[in-house]
Design a protein around this motif. Structure first.
Motif, PDB file in Angstrom:
ATOM      1  N   ASP A  56      -0.112   5.450   0.454  1.00  0.00           N
ATOM      2  CA  ASP A  56      -1.194   6.410   0.696  1.00  0.00           C
ATOM      3  C   ASP A  56      -2.541   5.703   0.773  1.00  0.00           C
ATOM      4  O   ASP A  56      -3.535   6.148   0.194  1.00  0.00           O
ATOM      5  N   GLN A  57      -2.556   4.536   1.457  1.00  0.00           N
ATOM      6  CA  GLN A  57      -3.768   3.752   1.706  1.00  0.00           C
ATOM      7  C   GLN A  57      -4.365   3.167   0.431  1.00  0.00           C
ATOM      8  O   GLN A  57      -5.523   2.772   0.408  1.00  0.00           O
ATOM      9  N   LYS A  58      -3.588   3.087  -0.616  1.00  0.00           N
ATOM     10  CA  LYS A  58      -4.049   2.493  -1.875  1.00  0.00           C
ATOM     11  C   LYS A  58      -3.140   1.327  -2.231  1.00  0.00           C
ATOM     12  O   LYS A  58      -1.937   1.378  -2.028  1.00  0.00           O
ATOM     13  N   ARG A  59      -3.746   0.272  -2.783  1.00  0.00           N
ATOM     14  CA  ARG A  59      -2.955  -0.883  -3.197  1.00  0.00           C
ATOM     15  C   ARG A  59      -2.079  -0.509  -4.387  1.00  0.00           C
ATOM     16  O   ARG A  59      -2.552   0.127  -5.342  1.00  0.00           O
ATOM     17  N   VAL A  60      -0.827  -0.917  -4.341  1.00  0.00           N
ATOM     18  CA  VAL A  60       0.108  -0.589  -5.415  1.00  0.00           C
ATOM     19  C   VAL A  60       0.959  -1.815  -5.739  1.00  0.00           C
ATOM     20  O   VAL A  60       1.185  -2.676  -4.885  1.00  0.00           O
ATOM     21  N   ARG A 118       0.832  -1.202   0.000  1.00  0.00           N
ATOM     22  CA  ARG A 118       0.000   0.000   0.000  1.00  0.00           C
ATOM     23  C   ARG A 118       0.865   1.250   0.000  1.00  0.00           C
ATOM     24  O   ARG A 118       1.937   1.277   0.599  1.00  0.00           O
ATOM     25  N   TYR A 123      -7.859   1.171 -12.214  1.00  0.00           N
ATOM     26  CA  TYR A 123      -6.403   1.014 -12.262  1.00  0.00           C
ATOM     27  C   TYR A 123      -5.771   2.245 -12.919  1.00  0.00           C
ATOM     28  O   TYR A 123      -6.338   2.825 -13.851  1.00  0.00           O
TER      29      TYR A 123
END
Length: 354
Positions: free
Chosen positions: A116-120, A114, A153
């Protein structure tokens, strides 16, 4: 796979971890509610059947062992056997698992990264034999043209590209701030707007030399080091114009004509201006060519690692200062003469007006 064959892109890798196969049980809440069951009861029954549930403790001397009750191993590794599990209803009646849930094979997530609290998922690589900006442009064109991104995405560049963008934004602000500070000081010293503007033309002329030098030497325009060279160059090249115009103003105050004052100022200030430029160029020449002397080993060092870093800055200053010095000795006197003639015409017209 879309960008793996791009020339100059090497050591391409990512941090995506493939998940292992798993059995996924999805509870139909409406069907479960009609039979008086909830999600927890169904999940607990499946967990007890597969992982086991503690039903007691076996003691042997000072040691004790948990007693687990679960399905035999052959029934725990088959999805068909799992579907035959029954769940106890509110009155104890057996309810087949398939009537309130759906069991299916799926692939789980191996690892979740993650930012910034986003899956990457990070894809990294190195560049060899090409400029990083050229490789990034080709990557972006392929990702935009040849790849249909699923909904939700997106992609963005980080690492060297992100740091370069930050450096570019900072150096752009620093260059503008340097120009305004120089202009403010010149306005305060000359008490005129025309003379500072003539002096600032030397900065523009130095940019001609910077780009010409990078083109001739085949040096890449490095945002950081070339930008620092341009900023430092702005403070150096104005010195030549200040020396020339200041002496020109002094000669005018002594009663000399504009033409005679320009000629004498050019002849008198030619030597210090050229000496200043030549000594600066010679001092930066080892940095630009990568040739230096190691006093510790008493040996010449050619093409050191530092030359690759400092080279673009040295090339920018050398060619920028050289071209600006030559053009300053020609263009600045012309602009001074033009400014004086325009001012005299305006004065004549104002006097002639009724």
């Amino acid at each position: 796979e879309k960008i793996r064959d791009i020339p100059g892109l090497v050591d391409l890798k990512d941090n995506f971890v493939k998940g292992k196969p798993e059995i996924r049980v999805r509870v139909d809440k409406e069907k479960a509610a009609l039979r008086g069951l909830d999600t927890y009861t169904i999940a607990y029954t499946v967990k007890a059947a597969v992982n086991g549930v503690k039903v007691g403790v076996y003691r042997e001397g000072k040691d004790q062992y948990d007693i687990l009750a679960r399905l035999p191993e052959k029934d725990r590794k088959s999805i068909e056997s799992l579907k035959r599990i029954t769940v106890s209803g509110p009155k104890g009646e057996p309810i087949p698992l398939t009537s309130v849930a759906e069991a299916s094979l799926a692939t789980g997530v191996g690892a979740i990264q993650r930012l910034d609290q986003k899956r990457v998922v990070t894809v990294s690589g190195d560049v060899s034999g090409r400029l990083a900006n050229d490789v990034i442009q080709e990557i972006e064109s392929r990702l935009t043209r040849d790849f249909n991104w699923p909904r939700g995405y997106s992609y963005r560049f980080s690492g060297e590209q992100r740091e370069q963008e930050k450096a570019q934004a900072f150096l752009s602000k620093a260059f503008v701030a340097a120009i305004f500070i120089i202009l403010f000081i010149l306005l305060a010293q000359f008490d005129s707007f025309a003379a500072p503007m003539i002096i600032m033309t030397s900065v523009l002329m130095s940019l001609i030399g910077v780009f010409f030098g990078l083109l001739v030497t085949g040096t890449a325009f490095g945002i950081i080091m070339t930008g620092i060279g341009v900023i430092s160059l702005a403070g150096v090249v104005v010195n030549n114009a200040i020396v020339l115009i200041d002496y020109y103003k002094q000669l005018l105050s002594r009663g000399l004509s504009s033409r005679e004052a320009l000629v004498r100022a050019g002849l008198t200030r030619f030597r210090p201006v050229m000496l200043t430029a030549i000594t600066t160029l010679l001092g930066l020449l080892p940095m630009a060519t990568g040739v230096s002397f190691d006093f510790k080993k008493f040996a010449w060092d050619i093409g050191g690692e530092s030359s690759q870093w400092w080279g673009p800055m040295a090339v920018a200053v050398i060619f920028g200062l050289g071209v600006a010095t030559l053009l300053t000795l020609v263009v600045v006197p012309v602009l001074c003469s033009l400014e004086l003639s325009l001012r005299q015409r305006l004065t004549t017209k104002s006097k002639a007006a009724p």
